[in-house]
Scaffold this active site. Structure first.
Site, PDB file in Angstrom:
ATOM      1  N   ASP A  82     -26.163 110.225  52.896  1.00 58.70           N
ATOM      2  CA  ASP A  82     -26.528 109.177  53.860  1.00 58.70           C
ATOM      3  C   ASP A  82     -26.592 109.749  55.283  1.00 58.70           C
ATOM      4  OD1 ASP A  82     -26.994 106.487  54.589  1.00 58.70           O
ATOM      5  OD2 ASP A  82     -24.868 106.154  55.021  1.00 58.70           O
ATOM      6  N   GLU A 134     -35.729 106.819  58.149  1.00 58.03           N
ATOM      7  CA  GLU A 134     -35.507 105.666  59.044  1.00 58.03           C
ATOM      8  C   GLU A 134     -36.527 105.680  60.170  1.00 58.03           C
ATOM      9  OE1 GLU A 134     -31.449 104.731  60.003  1.00 58.03           O
ATOM     10  OE2 GLU A 134     -31.945 104.155  62.053  1.00 58.03           O
ATOM     11  N   HIS A 204     -29.604  98.881  56.896  1.00 54.28           N
ATOM     12  CA  HIS A 204     -28.410  99.605  57.356  1.00 54.28           C
ATOM     13  C   HIS A 204     -27.568  98.666  58.212  1.00 54.28           C
ATOM     14  CE1 HIS A 204     -29.036 103.969  56.348  1.00 54.28           C
ATOM     15  NE2 HIS A 204     -30.138 103.398  55.881  1.00 54.28           N
ATOM     16  N   ASN A 226     -26.974  98.736  52.601  1.00 44.36           N
ATOM     17  CA  ASN A 226     -25.914  99.711  52.906  1.00 44.36           C
ATOM     18  C   ASN A 226     -24.727  99.023  53.585  1.00 44.36           C
ATOM     19  OD1 ASN A 226     -27.851 101.540  52.121  1.00 44.36           O
ATOM     20  ND2 ASN A 226     -27.729 102.791  53.964  1.00 44.36           N
ATOM     21  N   THR A 229     -18.529  99.766  56.858  1.00 42.76           N
ATOM     22  CA  THR A 229     -17.432  99.315  57.717  1.00 42.76           C
ATOM     23  C   THR A 229     -16.665  98.129  57.123  1.00 42.76           C
ATOM     24  OG1 THR A 229     -18.682 100.073  59.631  1.00 42.76           O
ATOM     25  CG2 THR A 229     -16.900  98.508  60.059  1.00 42.76           C
TER      26      THR A 229
HETATM   27  O1  G3H Z   1     -25.607 103.964  56.208  1.00 47.13           O
HETATM   28  C1  G3H Z   1     -24.627 103.205  56.123  1.00 47.13           C
HETATM   29  C2  G3H Z   1     -24.674 101.863  56.590  1.00 47.13           C
HETATM   30  O2  G3H Z   1     -25.750 101.592  57.361  1.00 47.13           O
HETATM   31  C3  G3H Z   1     -23.388 101.176  56.827  1.00 47.13           C
HETATM   32  O3  G3H Z   1     -23.292 100.496  58.052  1.00 47.13           O
HETATM   33  O4  G3H Z   1     -20.847 100.511  58.429  1.00 47.13           O
HETATM   34  O5  G3H Z   1     -22.303  98.897  59.592  1.00 47.13           O
HETATM   35  O6  G3H Z   1     -21.920  98.683  57.153  1.00 47.13           O
HETATM   36  P1  G3H Z   1     -22.018  99.584  58.328  1.00 47.13           P
HETATM   37 ZN    ZN Z   2     -26.674 103.449  58.201  1.00 45.56          ZN
END
Ligand code: G3H
Ligand code: ZN
Length: 286
Positions: A82, A134, A204, A226, A229
């Site tokens: 990622d 992206e 994301h 995705n 957090t």
């Molecule tokens: O690539 C990972 C994600 O975009 C996670 O984002 O931590 O805001 O859920 P987030």
């Molecule tokens: Zn991300």
């Protein structure tokens, strides 16, 4: 069940179903995600970010561990790199057997993003590896809340044609690393992107999105969702509670295990929200 390709999982989901893609830092994250997906009966993507690789001081040890967890899963499970900004790290992931990578050149201007991404795509496709890129930077990773970025549908379509990517991360109102789930998504833009872009779309920064908005985003055409957090929040809250209850506790299994269990339950719940049960392609047929 053998490791499954991210492309197979995302393709099987089609439009209107979401695929959960959850980030791994510790081994317990990978175990929690797989346990949660097994309980949901849903395919899942385990992803390791370049930042997590930096934390571990290298990809191979954590990457091999996560590949082993995925290969032992009872549901189709893919392992994805990622937010890689380094083409060298992408090459290492390909060699290790990752089923997909995200190459993130979104901070570059359009022409440089196209050039760098197309090079990565050529290398990955020669090895049968699926590539996400992206366009329209989803900010927030440096603690800066940046929900204003938007991906232009026509530019996104041209970017996919010019680079040959298999999936596209788009900016539609999310921001990385939010601790509150109140991001305002641009659903009209998601529909327009779904219409214009010939590959699956990736959301994301999904931690900042409330359950009902996640489901609406999937219905409007987002596929790979995705989340990092939010699951760390759940994990850490459980760890805090266990540690606060017993200051003599030193066995790491007692509190990390509590974090892992809480995270697994939340993964199951989120997969229900994303409606990831495979349609037309059963878990056993993947
Ligand atoms: O690539 C990972 C994600 O975009 C996670 O984002 O931590 O805001 O859920 P987030
Ligand atoms: Zn991300």
């Amino acid at each position: 069940m053998p490791l499954t390709g991210t492309g197979e999982i995302v393709t099987a989901a089609g439009t209107g179903r979401g695929v959960g893609a959850f980030n791994v830092i510790q081994l317990e994250h990978a175990q929690a995600i797989v346990a949660g997906a097994e309980a949901a009966g849903s395919p899942v993507v385990l992803q390791i970010s370049e930042n997590a690789v930096r934390y571990h001081g290298g990809l191979a040890p954590v990457g091999r561990a996560v590949l082993a967890v995925a290969a032992a899963a009872a549901v189709p499970t893919a392992v994805h790199l990622d937010h890689a900004t380094s083409a060298e790290l992408v090459r290492e992931a390909v060699e290790l057997g990752f089923s997909s990578v995200m190459f993130d050149a979104s901070v570059l201007d359009y022409a440089d993003n196209v050039r760098a991404t197309a090079e990565v795509v050529a290398h990955c496709h020669a090895a049968g590896v699926w590539v996400e890129a992206e366009l329209g930077e989803v900010g927030g990773k440096d603690g800066v809340h940046a929900p204003g970025a938007r991906t232009d549908p026509a530019e996104a379509a041209a970017f996919v044609t010019a680079t040959g990517v298999d999936a596209l991360a788009v900016a539609v109102g999310t921001s990385h690393a939010m601790l509150t789930r109140d991001a305002a998504l641009d659903f009209e833009l998601i529909s327009a992107l779904r219409e214009a872009v010939p590959v699956p779309l990736v959301l994301h920064g999904s931690s900042g999105v409330a359950d009902d908005h996640l489901a609406t985003a999937v219905r409007h055409g987002m596929t790979k969702i995705n989340i990092a957090t939010h699951l760390n929040q759940v994990f850490t809250t459980a760890v805090r509670e266990v540690l606060a209850a017993d200051e003599r506790l030193v066995d790491t299994r007692r509190y990390l295990g509590a974090g892992r269990s809480a995270m697994a339950e939340e993964v199951t719940r989120l997969l229900g929200v994303l409606n990831t049960a495979p349609r037309g392609l059963s878990v056993s047929s993947l």
